[in-house]
Enzyme design. Structure first.
Site, mmCIF file in Angstrom:
data_model
loop_
_atom_site.group_PDB
_atom_site.id
_atom_site.type_symbol
_atom_site.label_atom_id
_atom_site.label_comp_id
_atom_site.label_asym_id
_atom_site.label_seq_id
_atom_site.Cartn_x
_atom_site.Cartn_y
_atom_site.Cartn_z
ATOM 1 C CG ASP A 78 -3.844 -26.347 -40.080
ATOM 2 O OD1 ASP A 78 -3.483 -27.062 -40.481
ATOM 3 O OD2 ASP A 78 -5.028 -26.452 -39.929
ATOM 4 C CB CYS A 119 0.107 -29.810 -35.468
ATOM 5 S SG CYS A 119 1.313 -28.611 -35.009
ATOM 6 C CE LYS A 121 -7.465 -29.530 -40.016
ATOM 7 N NZ LYS A 121 -6.739 -28.435 -39.374
ATOM 8 C CB CYS A 191 -0.382 -22.427 -31.488
ATOM 9 S SG CYS A 191 0.470 -22.321 -33.124
ATOM 10 C CB SER A 470 -7.695 -21.173 -36.687
ATOM 11 O OG SER A 470 -6.830 -21.302 -35.664
#
Length: 553
Positions: A78, A119, A121, A191, A470
């Protein structure tokens, strides 16, 4: 075994011949065939190390007497897709991942599967496949990235996004921005804050579909490799026990997960992914359940983006199980997990190895950070079917706000205007035609919200969209406005200067325009048509509203 259909009896000689072409021996034909579903690739930081985890999983499967077969799924980053047309493909990739797993597993009749996603999705796509297929399954999430360290403080990707806004506002030099760019993303992993990927990893553990400690064990930590190996061993036992996901995950499991979500201040994207996941498990999870549990579940740990702590601190403080321990009086402790034990039994074995840090950053039910959970569901004349906000990351001054609308029909137009300084304190930015159908693909507005944050406006400017955000978004950012503009929702009727009322404590989102005026606008309303082709055209035809999880027929 399910795999008997492709490997037993004289009539399956041709099938066995093909298997032997891959190196399978006669003795291995008698063992469980386990799919190792890996979303490794070389462009997504959260996935670059998954080949190593897959090797550990396969070693565990062999240790326990199974035969592993690895195949791969796609995985969209993303962060890399942010701020351009690529983001239109992120949410749609969720169903593609689920469908491709179904195709491979059903076609080859695996006895069980180990799912390896990291991550945003990709984790829900793998989980949805587990619910749909309902064969023995265990999930190994790839783990968080270590935080960066710049100018004597921890940093992450959101630091860079907000740095762009600060640079545009003249608050950061080009050299300082370059330093953030070079040092904030430290390597492999998702992240480093409680953004969507890590929130979904926590949901996976809270649902009981990964081993204790998996969600917060970092990508580069040897603990993650051991968990991967143990998961490989455990899947063989799950096959022998015929313990499938639908025997583990129940309505109460989803309630547990939502309570953990509220306590950790998780991403608003859970309000898309958990209902879609529940649908694949044959259950319903309406938006109102999130709000009901938010009102009774306090926010217990202050993690990025809404607070100072990173996933590294959370892991060292005990991770998901430490939060479960705090919430024990509220949770359904009798719910089963993939290790064959209940949540309560796992808690009995929990050892907090850093009690001082645990006490410092994970608060108690009696003395929480916020009395309510991280997410609130708002309704009103602007969002009759609901909208969501990460209230844990909203400045107290903006929890109640009325201001004039600045309306944009796409994210790109909003970004140009924000960076040009057109948005002023008190304004409410409205970005529409970014919903599941209108986008299509329901893009995240992180670039816009980070620009607002970097320019120092999060204490005075709100953003409302029928798109989404996000998990790294902070501030008064309200998304998933339903119905969306392209489906005739009131957000499509807003004009520049209209007053909008936001009241998070009262769960209100109202457009302060008379009914008579709204009816006039509705009569003249024609949503713009976007020409889309390929997968997005198919997605646009079949996707449902955000308030139902954006599921696809």
């Amino acid at each position: 075994m399910r795999s008997a259909i492709i490997k037993e009896g004289p009539e399956r000689a041709a099938n066995r011949s093909l298997l032997k072409a891959t190196g399978v021996t006669d003795s291995e034909m008698k063992k469980p065939f386990i799919a190792v579903v890996n979303s490794w690739n070389e462009i997504v930081p959260g996935h670059i190390h998954l080949d190593k985890l897959a090797e550990a999983v396969k070693a565990g499967i062999r240790n326990a007497g199974g035969v592993p077969f690895e195949f791969h799924t796609i995985g969209v980053c993303d962060g890399l897709a942010m701020g351009h047309e690529g983001m239109k493909y992120s949410l749609p990739s969720r169903e593609v991942i689920e469908d491709t797993i179904e195709l491979m597993v059903r076609a080859h009749q695996f006895d069980g599967m180990v799912l390896i996603p990291t991550c945003d999705k990709i984790v829900p796509g793998h989980l949805m496949a587990a619910g749909r297929l309902d064969i023995p399954a265990i999930v190994v999430t790839g783990g968080p990235m270590l935080p960066g360290y710049v100018d004597d403080k921890y940093t992450d990707l959101i630091s860079v996004f907000e740095g762009v806004g600060a640079y545009s506002a003249g608050k950061l030099s080009e050299a300082e921005l370059k330093r953030l760019e070079n040092l904030s993303c430290a390597g492999a992993g998702s992240c480093a804050g409680m953004f969507t990927a890590n929130t979904m990893a926590c949901m996976t553990e809270a649902l009981g579909l990964s081993l204790p400690g998996c969600a917060t064990a970092h990508a580069v930590d040897a603990k993650k490799v051991r968990i991967a190996k143990e998961s490989g061993e455990r899947i063989v036992a799950l096959v022998k026990e015929n313990l499938t996901p639908r025997k583990i995950v129940t309505q109460k499991s989803f309630e547990n997960a939502i309570m953990v979500d509220m306590a950790v201040g998780g991403s608003t994207n859970t309000t898309l992914h958990l209902p879609a996941l529940a649908h694949e498990f044959g259950l319903e999870l309406p938006l109102k359940t999130f709000d009901e549990l938010s009102r009774t579940t306090p926010h217990l740990i202050s993690l990025r983006p809404g607070g100072p702590n990173f996933m590294l601190h959370f892991d060292r403080a005990g991770g998901v199980e430490a939060v479960v321990q705090r919430l024990a009086s509220k949770l359904h402790l009798d719910q089963l997990t993939v290790n064959g034990k209940t949540i309560g039994e796992n808690l009995d074995e929990l050892e907090i190895v850093n009690p001082k840090l645990n006490a410092e950053i994970i608060t108690t039910l009696e003395n929480p950070i916020h009395a309510e959970g991280g997410i609130a569901v708002l309704k009103g004349s602007l969002a009759p079917d609901g909208s969501v906000v990460k209230q844990a990351a909203v400045d107290p001054k903006m929890r109640v706000h009325t201001g004039p609308a600045k309306v944009y029909d796409c994210e790109e137009d909003a970004m140009k205007s924000i960076l040009a300084g057109d948005v002023k304190p008190g304004d409410i930015v409205v970005i529409r035609y970014e919903g599941p159908k209108g986008g299509p693909g329901m893009r995240e507005m992180l670039a816009a919200t980070a620009a607002i944050g970097g320019m120092g406006l999060l204490e005075s400017v709100a953003l409302i969209t029928d798109g989404r955000f996000s998990g790294g978004t902070r501030g008064p950012c309200i998304g998933h406005v339903s119905p969306e503009a392209s489906e005739g929702g009131p957000i499509g009727l807003v004009k520049d200067g209209d007053l909008i009322e936001i009241n998070i404590p009262e769960r209100i989102l109202n457009l302060k325009v008379t009914e008579e005026e709204l009816e006039k606008r509705k009569a003249a309303f024609v949503p713009p048509k976007k020409e889309v082709t390929g997968y997005l055209a198919r997605y646009q035809r079949s996707v449902h509203s955000a308030n139902t999880g954006g599921i696809v027929d």
